[in-house]
Design a protein around this motif. Structure first.
Motif, PDB file in Angstrom:
ATOM      1  N   ALA A 107       1.018  -1.248  -0.298  1.00 22.25           N
ATOM      2  CA  ALA A 107      -0.277  -0.080   0.171  1.00 22.25           C
ATOM      3  C   ALA A 107       0.729   1.302   0.041  1.00 22.25           C
ATOM      4  O   ALA A 107       2.081   1.179  -1.123  1.00 22.25           O
ATOM      5  CB  ALA A 107      -1.529  -0.368   1.350  1.00 22.25           C
ATOM      6  N   ASP A 108       1.221   2.580   0.851  1.00 22.38           N
ATOM      7  CA  ASP A 108       1.733   3.081   1.070  1.00 22.38           C
ATOM      8  C   ASP A 108       3.007   2.397   1.665  1.00 22.38           C
ATOM      9  O   ASP A 108       3.681   3.117   1.002  1.00 22.38           O
ATOM     10  CB  ASP A 108       1.171   3.980   2.087  1.00 22.38           C
ATOM     11  N   LYS A 109       3.105   1.860   2.303  1.00 28.35           N
ATOM     12  CA  LYS A 109       3.864   1.145   2.549  1.00 28.35           C
ATOM     13  C   LYS A 109       4.321  -0.036   2.401  1.00 28.35           C
ATOM     14  O   LYS A 109       3.429  -0.780   2.507  1.00 28.35           O
ATOM     15  CB  LYS A 109       4.956   1.472   3.762  1.00 28.35           C
ATOM     16  N   HIS A 110       5.073  -1.770   2.622  1.00 31.13           N
ATOM     17  CA  HIS A 110       4.553  -2.962   2.784  1.00 31.13           C
ATOM     18  C   HIS A 110       4.102  -3.006   4.099  1.00 31.13           C
ATOM     19  O   HIS A 110       5.507  -2.585   5.436  1.00 31.13           O
ATOM     20  CB  HIS A 110       5.981  -3.451   2.812  1.00 31.13           C
ATOM     21  N   TYR A 111       3.311  -4.088   4.243  1.00 31.99           N
ATOM     22  CA  TYR A 111       3.416  -4.732   5.272  1.00 31.99           C
ATOM     23  C   TYR A 111       3.046  -5.575   5.547  1.00 31.99           C
ATOM     24  O   TYR A 111       2.637  -6.544   4.391  1.00 31.99           O
ATOM     25  CB  TYR A 111       1.493  -4.001   5.909  1.00 31.99           C
ATOM     26  N   GLU A 112       3.534  -6.620   7.056  1.00 36.37           N
ATOM     27  CA  GLU A 112       4.269  -8.031   6.551  1.00 36.37           C
ATOM     28  C   GLU A 112       3.702  -8.756   7.770  1.00 36.37           C
ATOM     29  O   GLU A 112       3.558  -8.017   9.386  1.00 36.37           O
ATOM     30  CB  GLU A 112       5.356  -8.297   6.441  1.00 36.37           C
ATOM     31  N   ARG A 113       2.918  -9.716   7.384  1.00 37.80           N
ATOM     32  CA  ARG A 113       2.136 -10.228   8.512  1.00 37.80           C
ATOM     33  C   ARG A 113       2.514 -11.940   8.495  1.00 37.80           C
ATOM     34  O   ARG A 113       2.528 -12.554   7.517  1.00 37.80           O
ATOM     35  CB  ARG A 113       0.391 -10.056   8.311  1.00 37.80           C
ATOM     36  N   VAL A 114       3.016 -12.287   9.678  1.00 41.56           N
ATOM     37  CA  VAL A 114       3.398 -13.979   9.702  1.00 41.56           C
ATOM     38  C   VAL A 114       1.897 -14.565  10.208  1.00 41.56           C
ATOM     39  O   VAL A 114       1.866 -14.599  11.392  1.00 41.56           O
ATOM     40  CB  VAL A 114       4.153 -13.893  10.871  1.00 41.56           C
ATOM     41  N   CYS A 115       1.334 -15.431   8.854  1.00 45.02           N
ATOM     42  CA  CYS A 115       0.498 -16.403   9.964  1.00 45.02           C
ATOM     43  C   CYS A 115       0.495 -17.465   9.572  1.00 45.02           C
ATOM     44  O   CYS A 115      -0.736 -18.070  10.924  1.00 45.02           O
ATOM     45  CB  CYS A 115      -0.201 -16.201   8.261  1.00 45.02           C
ATOM     46  N   MET A 116       1.435 -17.881   9.685  1.00 47.75           N
ATOM     47  CA  MET A 116       2.115 -19.689  10.142  1.00 47.75           C
ATOM     48  C   MET A 116       3.458 -20.330  10.145  1.00 47.75           C
ATOM     49  O   MET A 116       3.945 -19.085   8.518  1.00 47.75           O
ATOM     50  CB  MET A 116       1.018 -20.369   8.838  1.00 47.75           C
ATOM     51  N   ILE A 117       4.093 -20.464  11.382  1.00 48.92           N
ATOM     52  CA  ILE A 117       5.046 -20.757  11.278  1.00 48.92           C
ATOM     53  C   ILE A 117       5.304 -22.730  11.181  1.00 48.92           C
ATOM     54  O   ILE A 117       4.611 -23.440  11.886  1.00 48.92           O
ATOM     55  CB  ILE A 117       5.739 -20.545  12.362  1.00 48.92           C
ATOM     56  N   GLY A 118       5.982 -23.204  10.315  1.00 55.24           N
ATOM     57  CA  GLY A 118       6.510 -24.806  10.355  1.00 55.24           C
ATOM     58  C   GLY A 118       5.666 -25.538  10.957  1.00 55.24           C
ATOM     59  O   GLY A 118       5.088 -26.495  11.259  1.00 55.24           O
ATOM     60  N   LYS A 119       4.325 -25.268   9.737  1.00 60.61           N
ATOM     61  CA  LYS A 119       3.074 -26.519   9.820  1.00 60.61           C
ATOM     62  C   LYS A 119       3.714 -27.688   8.909  1.00 60.61           C
ATOM     63  O   LYS A 119       4.166 -28.099   8.208  1.00 60.61           O
ATOM     64  CB  LYS A 119       2.158 -26.037   8.764  1.00 60.61           C
ATOM     65  N   PRO A 120       3.905 -28.686   9.680  1.00 55.36           N
ATOM     66  CA  PRO A 120       4.385 -29.522   9.445  1.00 55.36           C
ATOM     67  C   PRO A 120       3.414 -30.911   8.002  1.00 55.36           C
ATOM     68  O   PRO A 120       1.970 -30.380   7.883  1.00 55.36           O
ATOM     69  CB  PRO A 120       4.088 -31.301  10.454  1.00 55.36           C
ATOM     70  N   LEU A 121       4.433 -31.384   7.125  1.00 63.45           N
ATOM     71  CA  LEU A 121       3.333 -31.391   5.851  1.00 63.45           C
ATOM     72  C   LEU A 121       3.618 -32.813   5.869  1.00 63.45           C
ATOM     73  O   LEU A 121       5.081 -33.535   5.628  1.00 63.45           O
ATOM     74  CB  LEU A 121       3.882 -30.879   4.113  1.00 63.45           C
TER      75      LEU A 121
END
Length: 207
Positions: A191-205
């Motif tokens: 948008a006016d700048k970059h916004y970063e959001r961590v939604c999930m970490i290390g979900k095993p597959l």
């Protein structure tokens, strides 16, 4: 007002490598074909949407990325040096059982990797700077949902960058678990700048 665009970036750590337990950084060790195919099927089962795929050049990542790309002919695949794991110097790829004389250095490294760089290895601060710069370049050019097949260390450095973590904190390496064949999801809004959001970490597959 500028258009607001949101993209999803998925960080996929490669599967468990073949070979004796060791620190595998730039050593081009392989993952068993059966494991690679299993991870490819697991990614497909997740039904995540991405239009581009990038990969570390090391075979444990690149082979998997090519398998995923083959199943999705519309994908563009970029093999990029920038996502390489750190280099563990003279101990890179050396089985632990063959490195008994180096145990004090290994123990010190595991306790405090920022201060105790292994012999001839890439210092942690240098590794962070390399990945941090790579991530900035990637985000600046981002135009589509992307899967990046890379390494545990690379993913930790990206998370440290996004979350503004202190890389000198050993807990990032001992407590933050990024398992083999796991998925981390970061959402980026432009948008006016970059916004970063961590939604999930290390979900095993399960592959």
């Amino acid at each position: 007002m500028e258009d607001v665009k949101t993209f999803n970036v998925y960080l996929l750590r490669h599967g468990k490598t073949v070979g004796d337990p060791a620190l595998y950084g730039h050593t081009d060790v392989l993952v068993a074909d059966e494991t690679q195919h299993g991870i490819q099927r697991a990614v497909q089962a997740e039904q995540i949407a991405f239009s581009a795929i990038e990969s570390s050049p090391l075979q444990r990542c690149q082979t998997l990325a090519r398998l995923i790309a083959q199943e999705n002919p519309q994908l563009s695949l970029v093999v990029a040096e920038r996502w390489k794991e750190t280099h563990f110097g003279g101990l890179d790829g050396v089985p632990f059982e063959s490195a008994t004389e180096q145990w004090p250095k290994l123990e010190a490294f595991w306790q405090d990797p920022m201060t105790n760089t292994l012999p001839n290895a890439e210092p942690l601060a240098q590794f962070y700077t390399r990945i941090s710069n790579a991530w900035d370049e990637f985000v600046q050019a981002l135009q589509q949902d992307t899967l990046i097949v890379c390494h545990g260390g690379t993913i930790r450095m990206i998370l440290a960058k996004v979350l503004q973590l202190d890389i000198a904190n050993p807990k990032i390496y001992s407590t933050l678990h990024i398992a083999h064949q796991s998925l981390t999801h970061i959402q980026i809004t432009l948008a006016d700048k970059h916004y970063e959001r961590v939604c999930m970490i290390g979900k095993p597959l399960n592959g």
